[in-house]
Design a protein around this motif. Structure first.
Motif, mmCIF file in Angstrom:
data_model
loop_
_atom_site.group_PDB
_atom_site.id
_atom_site.type_symbol
_atom_site.label_atom_id
_atom_site.label_comp_id
_atom_site.label_asym_id
_atom_site.label_seq_id
_atom_site.Cartn_x
_atom_site.Cartn_y
_atom_site.Cartn_z
ATOM 1 N N GLU A 159 34.222 36.804 23.764
ATOM 2 C CA GLU A 159 33.114 37.358 24.576
ATOM 3 C C GLU A 159 31.769 36.845 24.067
ATOM 4 O O GLU A 159 30.893 36.477 24.845
ATOM 5 C CB GLU A 159 33.095 38.897 24.484
ATOM 6 N N HIS A 160 31.646 36.877 22.735
ATOM 7 C CA HIS A 160 30.380 36.481 22.124
ATOM 8 C C HIS A 160 30.087 34.997 22.409
ATOM 9 O O HIS A 160 28.980 34.634 22.821
ATOM 10 C CB HIS A 160 30.468 36.738 20.611
ATOM 11 N N SER A 162 31.371 33.180 24.758
ATOM 12 C CA SER A 162 31.182 33.002 26.197
ATOM 13 C C SER A 162 29.743 33.352 26.588
ATOM 14 O O SER A 162 29.104 32.634 27.369
ATOM 15 C CB SER A 162 32.219 33.855 26.920
ATOM 16 N N LYS A 189 36.082 39.208 33.875
ATOM 17 C CA LYS A 189 35.029 39.735 32.991
ATOM 18 C C LYS A 189 34.540 38.692 32.008
ATOM 19 O O LYS A 189 33.354 38.580 31.743
ATOM 20 C CB LYS A 189 35.581 40.934 32.195
ATOM 21 N N THR A 190 35.468 37.943 31.409
ATOM 22 C CA THR A 190 35.078 36.961 30.395
ATOM 23 C C THR A 190 34.725 35.650 31.092
ATOM 24 O O THR A 190 35.585 35.037 31.720
ATOM 25 C CB THR A 190 36.236 36.722 29.406
#
Ligand code: PLP
Length: 379
Positions: A159-160, A162, A189-190
């Protein structure tokens, strides 16, 4: 006793997966490109499998392209980014799988610049360094970083990374071969442009995988010929492989929490037994933020150090080595070298699956202890 602790290399085929594949080996043998009913039933199996995988990853079936495995999918993403999407700068890391590292170096040229992000000694990406590489890049950039390292298991915060890539307008490819089917992934979401799956890492068949290509990017095929995979990959499809992969991924996701709990317990058990029975054992990579299927350990030096894998193999135990010479390669592991792991002592990777038992761990620790310390004391 036969013990298989090399599940990061490949996993055994789940019986349910074999059952799902059999009809496509025996009865539904049609060529999916044929328009008659034999062909149509094969084509329909492929499209149903594509939908299953897309549903599990929360993406569109159009975003899934079947390949011959993880290596081809990594190649397709990186070559596609360079050849079709205008990428002239790639940021990667020295501990990527060779499917990525060799492809990245193949792309290096006067036109394509390569930057390697700094890592700490456990294999974590230095996020500040990644940010500064992205901030100073003037060119269209692809970030290619694996979600989990296949040798030491260290995990990336997808996530970070991305979010960072989005902030700087970079494309993001993650080699997710070791995490696919083991961790939930919600592609709605990602924000990520390319992720990769390889069926044989989650109890599916070998020689089949897929590349997720986000709908906002378009890459051209690596393999030219017919118009299969909507012109993305030529060649008659591996129907039973694709059907098996979809079934294997479905089984993995349907039972993800129970499988994870079981394997986490096995890994913790093995670590504690090793630490109790063999003085001087240390973990390579990260101990807490790590793939729950992988335990890579440094063992004390002994007369048997260079023969450990061979001796364990004679005992019926399959695992894999990493330090210089023990893997049978002259160069040893590029991952352990990059992390500056002491290569004067042996390192072994044990990797687990939902089928691994504590009895298998007990037997392995007991044999290892005997080879290292010389006493066969029951554990
Ligand atoms: N990437 C990683 C992290 C892997 O562990 C592997 C397999 O070992 C691959 C890529 C290559 O996958 P395949 O064997 O499907 O080509």
């Amino acid at each position: 006793m036969k013990v298989y602790l090399d599940n990061a290399a490949t996993t055994p085929l789940a019986p349910e997966v074999l059952d799902a594949m059999m009809p496509y080996l025996q009865n539904h043998f049609g060529n999916p490109s044929s328009t008659h009913q034999f062909g149509r039933s094969a084509k329909s199996a492929i499209e149903t499998s594509r939908k299953t995988i897309a549903r599990l990853l929360n993406c569109s079936p159009m975003e899934i392209c079947f390949t011959s495995g993880g290596t081809e999918a990594d190649n397709m993403a990186i070559h596609g980014a360079v050849n079709e999407l205008g990428v002239t700068h790639i940021i990667s890391s020295p501990i990527e799988h060779h499917a990525v590292l060799h492809t990245v170096s193949h792309c290096a040229s006067a036109k394509v610049r390569i930057s390697m992000v700094n890592l700490d000694e456990k294999g974590h990406v230095d996020i500040d360094h990644l940010r500064s590489l992205l901030a100073s890049a003037k060119e269209k950039t692809l970030v290619s970083l694996m979600q989990a390292n296949n040798e030491v298991g260290t995990l990336l915060d997808l996530e970070h990374v991305s979010a960072l890539c989005e902030e700087f307008g970079a494309l993001f490819h993650s080699d997710t071969v070791q995490t696919m089917g083991h961790y939930p992934l919600d592609l709605a979401k990602t924000k990520i442009h390319f992720v990769v799956g390889s069926a044989h890492k989650f109890h599916g068949p070998k020689g089949v995988g897929f590349l997720y290509i986000n709908r906002t990017v378009h890459v051209r095929p690596l393999i030219l010929g017919g118009s299969q995979e909507r012109n993305m990959r030529a060649g008659t499809e591996n129907i039973y492989g694709i059907v098996g992969m979809a079934k294997a991924l479905e089984l993995s996701f349907d039972h993800i929490d129970t499988h994870r709990a079981h394997i986490e317990n096995i890994k913790a058990y093995m670590k504690s037994r090793l630490q109790l029975k063999i003085p001087g054992v240390a973990v390579n990579g990260c101990e807490d933020r790590s793939l729950y299927t992988v335990l890579n350990v440094r063992l004390p030096e002994s007369d048997n150090s260079s023969m450990l894998l061979f001796l364990l193999d004679i005992d019926g135990i399959a695992c894999s080595g990493g330090s210089a010479c023990s893997s049978g390669s002259n160069q040893g592991s590029h991952v352990l070298r990059a992390l500056k792991v002491d290569n004067t002592v042996p390192s072994i990777r044990f990797s687990f699956s939902r089928y691994t038992t504590t009895q298998e761990v007990d037997y392995t620790v007991s044999r290892l202890k005997e080879h290292l310390i010389g006493k066969s004391i029951p554990v």
